[in-house]
Design an enzyme around this catalytic site. Structure first.
Site, PDB file in Angstrom:
ATOM      1  N   SER A   8       0.348  -1.278  -0.177  1.00 51.52           N
ATOM      2  CA  SER A   8      -0.018   0.158  -0.193  1.00 51.52           C
ATOM      3  C   SER A   8       0.814   1.393   0.198  1.00 51.52           C
ATOM      4  O   SER A   8       0.216   2.396  -0.567  1.00 51.52           O
ATOM      5  CB  SER A   8      -1.182  -0.021   1.381  1.00 51.52           C
ATOM      6  OG  SER A   8      -0.026  -0.027   2.771  1.00 51.52           O
ATOM      7  N   LYS A  25       2.441  10.020   3.536  1.00 57.73           N
ATOM      8  CA  LYS A  25       2.514  10.864   1.868  1.00 57.73           C
ATOM      9  C   LYS A  25       3.535  12.081   2.996  1.00 57.73           C
ATOM     10  O   LYS A  25       3.046  12.422   4.041  1.00 57.73           O
ATOM     11  CB  LYS A  25       1.267  11.011   1.199  1.00 57.73           C
ATOM     12  CG  LYS A  25       0.538   9.605   1.019  1.00 57.73           C
ATOM     13  CD  LYS A  25      -0.556  10.134   0.133  1.00 57.73           C
ATOM     14  CE  LYS A  25      -0.934   8.837  -0.507  1.00 57.73           C
ATOM     15  NZ  LYS A  25      -1.201   8.513  -0.249  1.00 57.73           N
TER      16      LYS A  25
END
Lengths: 213, 213
Positions: free
Chosen positions: B132, B171
DNA sequence: AGTTGACACGAACAGATGTTCGAGACTATA
DNA sequence: TATAGTCTCGAACATCTGTTCGTGTCAACT
């Protein structure tokens, strides 16, 4: 001979770990606090036993006078891998000659466990320039550690120079009959198929270091 | 900048030599006796200067608290970062409590330079499970080192838990007015836009370790 | 049941060790 | 000439640190 008690083993491990992460061994009280022992004389008693068993040596009446016997202490385990240049898509791969520990300007220092089964000799590092290796999940600025190697097993990730394309790439290598399949680490991406003569293997990927920001 | 005095150079050499031949650094008085200096405060004064010049680091108020900086013995010690669990898309992020040296089963050992400007306290590691995080150029099996942190600067890469989606992601974080933009490290991928209330920052990414095969 | 050895514990003490203070000498600079 | 900075020094003090002592518990052995 009686085996060491759990507490004695814990004391030994504590001294080992402490000495690795500090530049000095622990005091009696640091061992006491670190292991939740309520009395300095318990630590002293168990250290006496460990000394009798030749696991440690104690220097009497000085602070931090514990020395491990036959163990690496403080910092001896760091491995320095020379960064011999850069690796980028359009550049041939920089491969070192016979490099001594001072034959380079920069090195990356890691613990030996990060090398897995590899010995540190024969390893070199390259700093990645550009985004051409994101398919290998390697970012611009990362440092790759390679083992100098001209042949490899199927499935190993290798740094290869593609002669016709004048391009460097890092991919899993599979020899399939007369051709080579170069498979990106990112499973969502397509492999490259090329002639075996077109592929020069330069090194096998050992690990990747992502510099902090 | 003024060069080191002869006495300062002698003190530095004494510390280096002593640390090689013993398993512990010298005390102030051992330096004094070894170099024929008549006063502990002279040693203390010169050690202050050496610390200002980044030749040594002193741990205050403990015995033998001198650490060499950037030397093969002493200063470049391995740092152990505990691996406190796993990180995967569908799992909340495992954040450590107050971890002692034995509060975990596994640790990653790295050289201190790999932490950049970060101190090793407050850091923890998680092993990546699944694919992921390939958008952050992080592979299944990689180890991420995070700094426990609930707020961050724009542009920093953080591990966040997305409440509505029940999802963990890594992120770059940008606060844009009333919403948050989460930008993948892989510049070819699209960012996520979400409400600030939906985002729980758990830690800031320090570095990534790719285990060897 | 009694004894012995292993191991634990709290408390106290002695010595080791780091730090601070006030003063002095010397050199460089204004 | 005066001042500031560097370096030295002896002494004192606070804290760190190792060691010792007396006592207690428990298991193994006789």
């Amino acid at each position: 001979m009686k085996p060491l008690t759990r507490r004695q083993q814990a004391i030994l491990s504590f001294i080992e770990d402490f000495s690795v992460t500090h530049s000095y061994p622990p005091t009696i009280r640091e061992i006491q606090e670190g292991l939740g022992i309520s009395s300095t004389s318990v630590v002293d008693y168990n250290l006496k036993v460990l000394e009798q068993r030749d696991e440690i040596h104690r220097n009497r009446n000085i602070s931090r006078g514990i020395e491990l016997v036959n163990r690496p202490t403080g910092g001896n385990n760091l491995v320095q891998i020379p960064i011999v240049g850069q690796i980028a898509a359009g550049q041939p791969i920089h491969v070192p000659g016979d490099i001594g520990p001072h034959g380079y300007d920069e090195a990356v220092e890691i613990g030996p466990e990060m090398l897995g089964s590899h010995k540190s000799d024969g390893l070199f590092a390259l700093r990645v320039k550009g985004h051409s290796m994101v398919d290998a999940l390697i970012n611009d600025g990362d440092v790759v550690i390679l083992k100098e190697q001209r042949v490899c097993e199927n499935g190993e990730t290798v740094a290869v120079w593609l002669i016709d394309e004048s391009e460097t790439t890092l991919k899993r290598f599979y020899l399939e009959g007369e051709q080579v399949r170069l498979q990106p680490e990112n499973v969502t991406m397509e492999p490259i198929y090329t002639r075996t003569e077109n592929v020069e293997i330069k090194g096998k990927l050992v690990t990747v270091i992502r510099p902090p920001r």
